[in-house]
Write an enzyme that holds these catalytic residues in place. Structure first.
Site, PDB file in Angstrom:
ATOM      1  N   ASP A 156      63.807  46.976 -38.831  1.00  0.00           N
ATOM      2  CA  ASP A 156      64.095  45.893 -39.947  1.00  0.00           C
ATOM      3  C   ASP A 156      62.706  45.859 -40.688  1.00  0.00           C
ATOM      4  O   ASP A 156      61.637  45.924 -40.427  1.00  0.00           O
ATOM      5  CB  ASP A 156      63.778  44.500 -39.100  1.00  0.00           C
ATOM      6  CG  ASP A 156      63.381  43.077 -39.895  1.00  0.00           C
ATOM      7  OD1 ASP A 156      63.708  43.380 -41.201  1.00  0.00           O
ATOM      8  OD2 ASP A 156      63.235  42.220 -39.238  1.00  0.00           O
ATOM      9  N   TRP A 192      59.514  37.920 -35.798  1.00  0.00           N
ATOM     10  CA  TRP A 192      60.796  38.493 -36.485  1.00  0.00           C
ATOM     11  C   TRP A 192      61.338  39.387 -35.405  1.00  0.00           C
ATOM     12  O   TRP A 192      62.716  39.270 -34.987  1.00  0.00           O
ATOM     13  CB  TRP A 192      60.736  39.073 -37.660  1.00  0.00           C
ATOM     14  CG  TRP A 192      60.436  38.191 -39.023  1.00  0.00           C
ATOM     15  CD1 TRP A 192      59.192  38.362 -39.555  1.00  0.00           C
ATOM     16  CD2 TRP A 192      61.031  37.164 -39.147  1.00  0.00           C
ATOM     17  NE1 TRP A 192      59.209  37.235 -40.428  1.00  0.00           N
ATOM     18  CE2 TRP A 192      60.492  36.202 -39.940  1.00  0.00           C
ATOM     19  CE3 TRP A 192      62.513  36.394 -38.821  1.00  0.00           C
ATOM     20  CZ2 TRP A 192      60.502  35.186 -40.895  1.00  0.00           C
ATOM     21  CZ3 TRP A 192      62.534  35.155 -39.617  1.00  0.00           C
ATOM     22  CH2 TRP A 192      62.177  34.835 -40.395  1.00  0.00           C
ATOM     23  N   LYS A 221      62.097  39.573 -50.234  1.00  0.00           N
ATOM     24  CA  LYS A 221      60.622  39.908 -50.079  1.00  0.00           C
ATOM     25  C   LYS A 221      60.390  40.934 -51.183  1.00  0.00           C
ATOM     26  O   LYS A 221      59.196  40.703 -51.838  1.00  0.00           O
ATOM     27  CB  LYS A 221      60.162  40.596 -48.651  1.00  0.00           C
ATOM     28  CG  LYS A 221      59.924  39.532 -47.529  1.00  0.00           C
ATOM     29  CD  LYS A 221      60.518  38.543 -47.294  1.00  0.00           C
ATOM     30  CE  LYS A 221      60.088  37.534 -46.170  1.00  0.00           C
ATOM     31  NZ  LYS A 221      61.154  37.511 -44.783  1.00  0.00           N
TER      32      LYS A 221
HETATM   33  C1  PLP Z   1      61.791  37.124 -43.645  1.00  0.00           C
HETATM   34  C2  PLP Z   1      61.901  38.130 -42.598  1.00  0.00           C
HETATM   35  C3  PLP Z   1      63.135  38.089 -41.861  1.00  0.00           C
HETATM   36  C4  PLP Z   1      64.311  37.003 -41.889  1.00  0.00           C
HETATM   37  O1  PLP Z   1      65.070  37.156 -43.391  1.00  0.00           O
HETATM   38  P1  PLP Z   1      66.036  36.229 -43.590  1.00  0.00           P
HETATM   39  O2  PLP Z   1      66.852  36.975 -44.774  1.00  0.00           O
HETATM   40  O3  PLP Z   1      65.513  34.923 -44.209  1.00  0.00           O
HETATM   41  O4  PLP Z   1      67.139  35.889 -42.539  1.00  0.00           O
HETATM   42  C5  PLP Z   1      63.611  39.061 -40.890  1.00  0.00           C
HETATM   43  N1  PLP Z   1      62.472  39.836 -40.650  1.00  0.00           N
HETATM   44  C6  PLP Z   1      61.356  40.080 -41.428  1.00  0.00           C
HETATM   45  C7  PLP Z   1      60.468  41.121 -41.011  1.00  0.00           C
HETATM   46  C8  PLP Z   1      61.013  39.358 -42.189  1.00  0.00           C
HETATM   47  O5  PLP Z   1      59.815  39.406 -43.082  1.00  0.00           O
END
Ligand code: PLP
Length: 353
Positions: A166, A99, A190
């Site tokens: 993030d 990511w 998540k």
């Molecule tokens: C799942 C995830 C993403 C991507 O998220 P989307 O909402 O599908 O774009 C980005 N960063 C992390 C750390 C993730 O776990």
């Protein structure tokens, strides 16, 4: 059969939240569905305002110059939206996995990106430490929890420049000094709600410093001025996220859920370490409390183990293809009992083998 949901994302939500969310689909406001009323009507404006203020309250960021937004396009849209709004000359990124790597790639479209450190050399099984963050860059970006590899930053640098994180897969899971960060983003699916919305927490005074023109939908300042309703928001995702935040507040907030999350992590990692049939993937000091990654020491047991997992009602245990093996995602809503069921299966395998 009772199911135990270890899915990495979209992932488990509290049963009471699912119940309330499904009721609102039928009857939210005097016989009208949540899905068929105006987002400008008072009942929905109240939902949006409540969700935004709950997010700030739970993170301890009320009255500190932060705004909460519920945007669309997933965390993946934040990869370039951050750069559009913040990147003027150069930014520093910590590369701790797939990511982060994607965030770097998207930011490079706009300007120069420098990797302050990377753990790519060991397939991202650890978190680099002791790196420098140049004070003359626009911002520093990191990923708090690496969902795919199962590593988690336990400490954050004292960044001399705005720090952007993030937190898609561990927001609201542990106590942190969230005021160290200037911008936090997290896809809801998540640890907070269904797919379809992304929480962005931004300190207002870092905005408005780039010279480029920004499309309105992509401009944090526009989104703030419109109360996160520049256009029609994803009403179901925002409502369900609000319900999850209420659920968390009722439980006692982040401090209370962190204790549960620590118990779950301790349980699974002690089994991984004690059971000779399993090997942990990530470096011990950097192990994630949210996603535990492990493999079988002996691939011949794969079929037996996977059959036992299935018979125990366990769902979503497959590892990401870039790591292989297994990944137990233990987000806030996963009960300790479910981890107990998985650990029982693992020790049963040892007895059988
Ligand atoms: C799942 C995830 C993403 C991507 O998220 P989307 O909402 O599908 O774009 C980005 N960063 C992390 C750390 C993730 O776990």
């Amino acid at each position: 059969m009772k199911r135990h949901n270890f899915s990495a994302g979209p992932s488990i939500l509290p049963g009471s939240v699912l119940q309330k969310a499904s009721e609102a689909v039928i009857n939210f406001d005097n016989g009208l569905s949540l899905l068929e009323i105006s987002h400008r009507s008072k009942p929905f404006v109240d939902v949006m305002e409540n969700a935004r203020s709950l997010a700030l309250e739970l993170l301890g960021l009320e009255g500190k110059g932060y705004k909460a937004l519920f945007l669309q396009g997933g965390a993946s849209t934040q990869f370039f939206m951050v750069a559009l709004n913040m990147l003027e000359k150069r930014a520093g990124y910590l590369n701790t996995g797939t990511w982060s790597d994607k965030a770097i790639k998207e930011a490079k479209i706009y300007d120069d990106v420098y990797e302050v450190a990377s753990s790519k050399d060991a397939n991202y099984n650890y978190i680099p430490k002791g790196f420098d963050i140049p004070a003359d860059y626009d911002y520093f970006h990191c990923t708090s929890n690496n969902t795919i590899f199962g590593t988690q930053m336990k400490e954050f640098p004292n960044s001399p420049i705005p720090m952007i994180c993030d937190m898609s897969s561990d927001i609201f899971s542990r106590k942190l000094d969230f005021s160290k960060f200037d911008l936090i983003y997290a896809g809801a699916q998540k640890n907070m709600g269904p797919a379809g919305t992304t929480l962005v927490i931004v300190k207002e005074d870092i905005l408005g410093k780039v010279s480029r023109k920004i499309p309105s939908m992509m401009d944090y300042k526009v989104q703030i001025s419109k109360g996160s309703m520049f256009n029609t928001p994803p009403v179901f995702a925002v409502y369900t996220s609000m319900l999850t935040l209420e659920w968390l507040k009722d439980l006692g907030g982040i401090a209370a859920i962190e204790k549960e999350n620590d118990k779950k992590a301790q349980l699974i990692y002690s089994e991984i370490d004690l059971n000779p049939l399993f090997k942990g993937f990530s470096a011990k000091p950097d192990r994630s409390t949210m996603n535990a990654t492990f493999t079988l020491a002996n691939e011949d047991l794969k079929e037996t183990f996977e059959t036992m997992v299935k018979e125990a009602g366990i769902n979503g245990l497959n590892g990401h293809r870039s790591v292989g093996g297994y990944r137990a995602s233990m987000y806030n809503a996963l009960p300790l009992d479910s981890v107990g069921v998985l650990v029982d299966v693992m020790s049963e395998l040892e007895r059988k083998a």
